[in-house]
Scaffold this motif. Structure first.
Motif, PDB file in Angstrom:
ATOM      1  N   ALA A 194      -6.381   8.326   5.280  1.00 56.35           N
ATOM      2  CA  ALA A 194      -7.550   7.462   5.035  1.00 56.35           C
ATOM      3  C   ALA A 194      -7.602   6.526   3.794  1.00 56.35           C
ATOM      4  O   ALA A 194      -7.871   5.526   4.028  1.00 56.35           O
ATOM      5  N   ALA A 195      -7.033   6.848   2.781  1.00 47.59           N
ATOM      6  CA  ALA A 195      -6.746   6.026   1.762  1.00 47.59           C
ATOM      7  C   ALA A 195      -5.793   4.965   1.955  1.00 47.59           C
ATOM      8  O   ALA A 195      -6.175   3.621   1.740  1.00 47.59           O
TER       9      ALA A 195
ATOM     10  N   MET B 125     -10.966   6.982  -2.385  1.00 47.18           N
ATOM     11  CA  MET B 125     -10.940   7.412  -0.875  1.00 47.18           C
ATOM     12  C   MET B 125     -10.252   8.827  -0.749  1.00 47.18           C
ATOM     13  O   MET B 125     -10.943   9.611  -0.175  1.00 47.18           O
TER      14      MET B 125
ATOM     15  N   VAL C 286      -9.164   2.162  -5.302  1.00 46.47           N
ATOM     16  CA  VAL C 286      -9.520   2.332  -4.053  1.00 46.47           C
ATOM     17  C   VAL C 286      -9.029   3.554  -3.368  1.00 46.47           C
ATOM     18  O   VAL C 286      -9.542   4.385  -2.711  1.00 46.47           O
TER      19      VAL C 286
ATOM     20  N   ILE D  65      -7.882   2.333   4.045  1.00 44.26           N
ATOM     21  CA  ILE D  65      -8.847   1.556   3.393  1.00 44.26           C
ATOM     22  C   ILE D  65      -8.096   0.731   2.579  1.00 44.26           C
ATOM     23  O   ILE D  65      -8.846  -0.500   2.556  1.00 44.26           O
ATOM     24  N   THR D  66      -7.048   1.197   1.956  1.00 43.23           N
ATOM     25  CA  THR D  66      -6.504   0.292   0.785  1.00 43.23           C
ATOM     26  C   THR D  66      -5.730  -0.929   1.464  1.00 43.23           C
ATOM     27  O   THR D  66      -5.530  -2.054   0.754  1.00 43.23           O
TER      28      THR D  66
ATOM     29  N   THR E  13       0.878  -1.211   0.033  1.00 46.20           N
ATOM     30  CA  THR E  13      -0.211   0.031  -0.234  1.00 46.20           C
ATOM     31  C   THR E  13       0.681   1.286  -0.058  1.00 46.20           C
ATOM     32  O   THR E  13       0.661   2.305  -0.713  1.00 46.20           O
TER      33      THR E  13
END
Length: 164
Positions: A137-138, A106, A102, A141-142, A30
Motif C-alpha cells: 500500500a505504501a 501509509m 508518505v 501511494i508513494t 519508490t
C-alpha cells in the motif's frame, strides 16, 4: 537574438523532460525508498519486540530506523560519486524526506487500523502478511508522489545528477 532563442529552447526541453517522467522511473525511486523503509521497519519491530516495548515506542523506533536506512542508502550512493558528506547529506534529505514520510504514514497507518495487527508478534503469520500488505500500500501511494516530485526536478531527480 540567437542566444535567447537557444536559451528558450533549452528551457522548454528542461521543462518537457521533467513533465515526461515515466512511471518506471518513479517506481524505481519508490523501490529504492521502500528498501530502506522496510529494513528500518522490520529491524525496529524486531528490536522493540525483543526488548518487550509497547506498540507506540516500537512504532517510533521503526519509523526512526526507516528514515535512517532510507537516507543511508541514498547517502551511500551520492558519497560514492565523490561528493563531500555535507552535500551528500543535503541531497539525501532533499531526495527522500517526502517519499519516506508518505511511505511511513501509509505503512504504519495500515498496521494501526488493521484489526489485531498491532498486537501480532513476530512469530504470528498475521504480523508478516499485514506488514507485506502495508508495504505494498505504501509503495502504491508513494509512487505517484515520487513521479510528481521527479517531474518537478525534486526528490530522486536531485540524486540522478550524481549517478553519472
Amino acid at each position: 537574438m540567437r542566444h535567447d532563442t537557444h536559451a528558450q529552447h533549452a528551457h522548454h526541453e528542461h521543462h518537457t523532460q521533467h513533465r515526461s517522467v515515466s512511471w518506471s522511473m518513479a517506481a524505481q525511486a519508490t523501490l529504492h525508498c521502500l528498501t530502506g523503509c522496510a529494513i528500518g521497519e522490520v529491524l525496529g519491530m524486531v528490536i522493540g519486540t525483543a526488548l518487550g516495548w509497547g506498540n507506540i515506542p516500537t512504532m517510533i523506533l521503526a519509523i526512526v530506523l526507516a528514515f535512517f536506512f532510507g537516507y543511508s542508502l541514498t547517502l551511500r550512493g551520492v558519497l560514492k560519486a565523490g561528493v563531500d558528506f555535507r552535500t551528500a547529506f543535503r541531497v539525501a534529505l532533499a531526495a527522500d524526506t517526502l517519499s519516506i514520510a508518505v511511505m511511513e504514514l501509509m505503512d504504519n497507518g495500515v498496521i494501526a487500523v488493521w484489526p489485531g495487527a498491532m498486537d501480532a508478534h513476530l512469530g504470528d503469520a498475521m504480523f508478516w502478511w499485514v506488514l507485506a500488505i502495508a508495504l505494498v500500500a505504501a509503495f502504491l501511494i508513494t509512487t505517484p508522489v515520487n513521479k510528481w516530485m521527479i517531474g518537478r526536478g525534486k526528490g530522486h531527480a536531485v540524486v540522478h545528477q550524481y549517478h553519472h
